[in-house]
Enzyme design. Structure first.
Site, PDB file in Angstrom:
ATOM      1  CG  ASP A  82      24.374   8.954 -30.423  1.00 25.82           C
ATOM      2  OD1 ASP A  82      23.663   8.154 -31.073  1.00 25.82           O
ATOM      3  OD2 ASP A  82      25.609   8.801 -30.259  1.00 25.82           O
ATOM      4  CE  LYS A 125      25.150   6.688 -27.703  1.00 23.76           C
ATOM      5  NZ  LYS A 125      26.531   6.197 -27.660  1.00 23.76           N
ATOM      6  CD  GLU A 170      26.098   9.287 -33.598  1.00 26.76           C
ATOM      7  OE1 GLU A 170      26.456   8.116 -33.343  1.00 26.76           O
ATOM      8  OE2 GLU A 170      26.321  10.236 -32.844  1.00 26.76           O
ATOM      9  NE  ARG A 204      32.898   6.611 -36.316  1.00 22.27           N
ATOM     10  CZ  ARG A 204      33.607   5.764 -35.591  1.00 22.27           C
ATOM     11  NH1 ARG A 204      34.389   4.873 -36.192  1.00 22.27           N
ATOM     12  NH2 ARG A 204      33.564   5.797 -34.275  1.00 22.27           N
TER      13      ARG A 204
END
Ligand code: BES
Ligand code: MN
Ligand code: ZN
Length: 501
Positions: free
Chosen positions: A276, A283, A355, A357
């Site tokens: 991720d 991020k 992302e 969910r």
């Protein structure tokens, strides 16, 4: 690690190391209350061998406190290790689990390849649950995360024995011990997946691992990719997947016990983001490497399915793991985009880093389409859950008290810590979208709760539990009984929850 349970007097056990659990029997409080360590065994030979050290005052039998004796008098064992469990009155199976792990982790780095653990005896501690916990703790303690070190020392324990008194109920202890081995191994299987870096464990490879595991233990399985996502109109799952050169994997595992034609079908849904980056809402680089563990929920479901296949409960179970990589790219989804989920609900993307969910929305919907009557999902879903509960409890949410009550019972057996968090219309209001049905973030406040409400939109009225394990899936500091790295949290509780049906 070879495991077995034996029923022999402890003095007769020929072993490199015999571990015996100890506790502090002192009940008085105040300045004069000196610790009074006692061994949790009725074996006189072992007690005699430990008399001097217990009387010395050097050893207090604190939680996971150890002391080692060489050539203990009167025993065939070469070493006697005592592992503390703290206050005697508080001794429980969970303490046995950790103490067994501590014994293994004490033994491992010292080049000792084999150990025997005396099944602890204490008031209020039942033998079978203690045997099971000991097996789990030993397996969990044997895991280290240093897979890719070229000078990796092969320090794995080769043989672990649990020793119970000859008079004990052999059948129930042996059965419980074997269950514990299966559950502990399955937890380690999940941990080994979580430990893999993103380049070594793409969604496709996670799918291959699932298929190999399914074949080995006799589960039904399917692993699909891009085409199937389009066929099923999984717009939310695809939104995340499309920004990566690595195709997604939609992993389905089926446990269909013979003769079980009706009753509930349990649906296990896992977040399998193999890495991720945050996508376009990228991020910060600090700690981003940790985001290889963003598939820990999916791995937990795979570990649980492995245990379920081997323990054979009389209930049908389906697992759906949605695996994808969340990447920034020319084809990546963007803030402001609107996607239509498989259920038909439209989702406005506010932040591409929310992302998990999205993939779960379609995973939950698909599990229902496959016939799941009761749902449980696990996901490293929000940083907010760690802010709310610290790194102590994982979060649990549910729309159904009866289903959640079964999960709470499961926690008593698993020893894992989950804290129930609230759902509610007010949280649901926070994720209403101006342009579509819902948006994928709900603002700064109650981030774990608004994320759960997002999933609730797809679980609808089906009895459902959501586990947010973001705070606990990775252990930053080693403990005496478990290594630093992936924890394998949720595997044990999910297995127990399934077995309660
Ligand atoms: N995978 C992260 C959540 C996470 C954070 C897991 C820390 C483990 C440790 C998730 O996809 C995420 O990025 N969530 C965002 C949601 C936000 C954008 C609404 C978060 O928690 O910041
Ligand atoms: Mn994210
Ligand atoms: Zn994530």
């Amino acid at each position: 690690m070879r495991t077995e349970s034996t029923f022999l007097p402890l003095a007769e056990i020929e072993t490199e190391l015999l571990a015996v659990l100890a506790a502090d029997s002192q009940t008085a409080k105040g300045a004069d209350a000196k610790p009074a360590p006692v061994l949790l065994t009725g074996d006189d030979a072992v007690k005699a061998a430990a008399t001097a050290v217990l009387a010395s005052g050097e050893y207090k039998a604190g939680v996971n406190e150890t002391v080692l004796l060489h050539s203990p008098a009167g025993l065939k064992a070469k070493r006697l290790l005592m592992v503390g469990m703290g206050k005697l009155a508080k001794v429980q199976a969970q303490g046995v689990r950790n103490a067994a792990g501590t014994a293994v982790r004490y033994t491992k780095p010292r080049g000792i390849k084999e150990l025997a653990l005396a099944l602890p005896e204490a008031d209020g501690l039942d033998a079978a649950p203690a045997a099971r916990a000991a097996a789990e703790g030993a397996m969990v303690g044997d895991f280290d995360a240093d897979t890719y070190k070229s000078d990796r020392k092969d320090v794995r324990i080769e043989r672990f024995r649990l020793v119970a008194p000859e008079t004990a109920d052999k059948t129930s202890i042996e059965a419980a011990f074997k269950e514990g081995v299966i559950v502990g191994e399955s937890q380690n299987f999940a941990r080994s997946l979580v430990n893999e870096p993103g380049n070594k464990l793409t969604p496709t490879i996670l799918g291959q691992r699932a298929a190999e595991m399914a074949q080995a233990v006799g589960l039904g399985w399917d692993v699909y990719s891009t085409e199937k996502l389009h066929e099923l109109k999984m717009g939310a799952f695809w939104a995340v997947s499309q920004g990566s050169a690595e195709p997604p994997a939609l992993i389905v595992l089926r446990y269909e016990p013979e003769g079980v034609m009706d009753g509930p079908i349990l649906g296990l849904v896992g977040k399998g983001i193999t890495f991720d980056t945050g996508g376009i809402s990228i991020k910060p680089s600090d700690n981003m490497e940790k985001m290889k563990y963003d598939m820990a929920g999916g791995a937990a479901m795979m570990g649980a399915m492995r245990a379920i296949a081997l323990l054979k409960p009389k209930v049908r179970v389906i697992a759906v793991v949605c695996a994808a990589e969340n990447m920034p790219d020319g084809k990546a989804f963007k803030p402001g985009d609107v996607y239509t989920a498989m259920s038909g609900k439209s989702i406005e993307i506010i932040n591409t880093d929310a992302e998990g969910r999205l993939v779960l929305a379609d995973g939950i919907n698909y599990a229902k389409q496959l016939g799941a009557t009761h749902l449980i999902d696990a996901a490293t879903l929000t940083g907010a859950i760690g802010v709310a509960l610290g790194l102590v409890n994982a979060g649990a949410f549910s729309n159904d008290d009866e289903t959640y009550a079964k999960f709470e019972e499961a926690l008593k057996i698993s020893g894992e810590k989950f804290w129930r968090m609230p759902l509610g219309d007010e949280y649901a209001d926070q994720i209403k979208s101006d342009i579509g049905d819902i948006k994928n973030t709900g603002g700064r406040h109650g981030g774990a709760c608004t994320a759960a409400e997002f999933l609730h939109v797809f679980a609808e009225d089906s009895p459902w539990i959501h586990l947010d394990i973001a705070g606990l899936a990775w252990i930053d500091d080693a403990r005496p009984y478990i290594a630093k790295g992936p924890s394998g949290i949720a595997v044990r509780s999910i297995v127990e929850w399934v077995r309660s049906y």
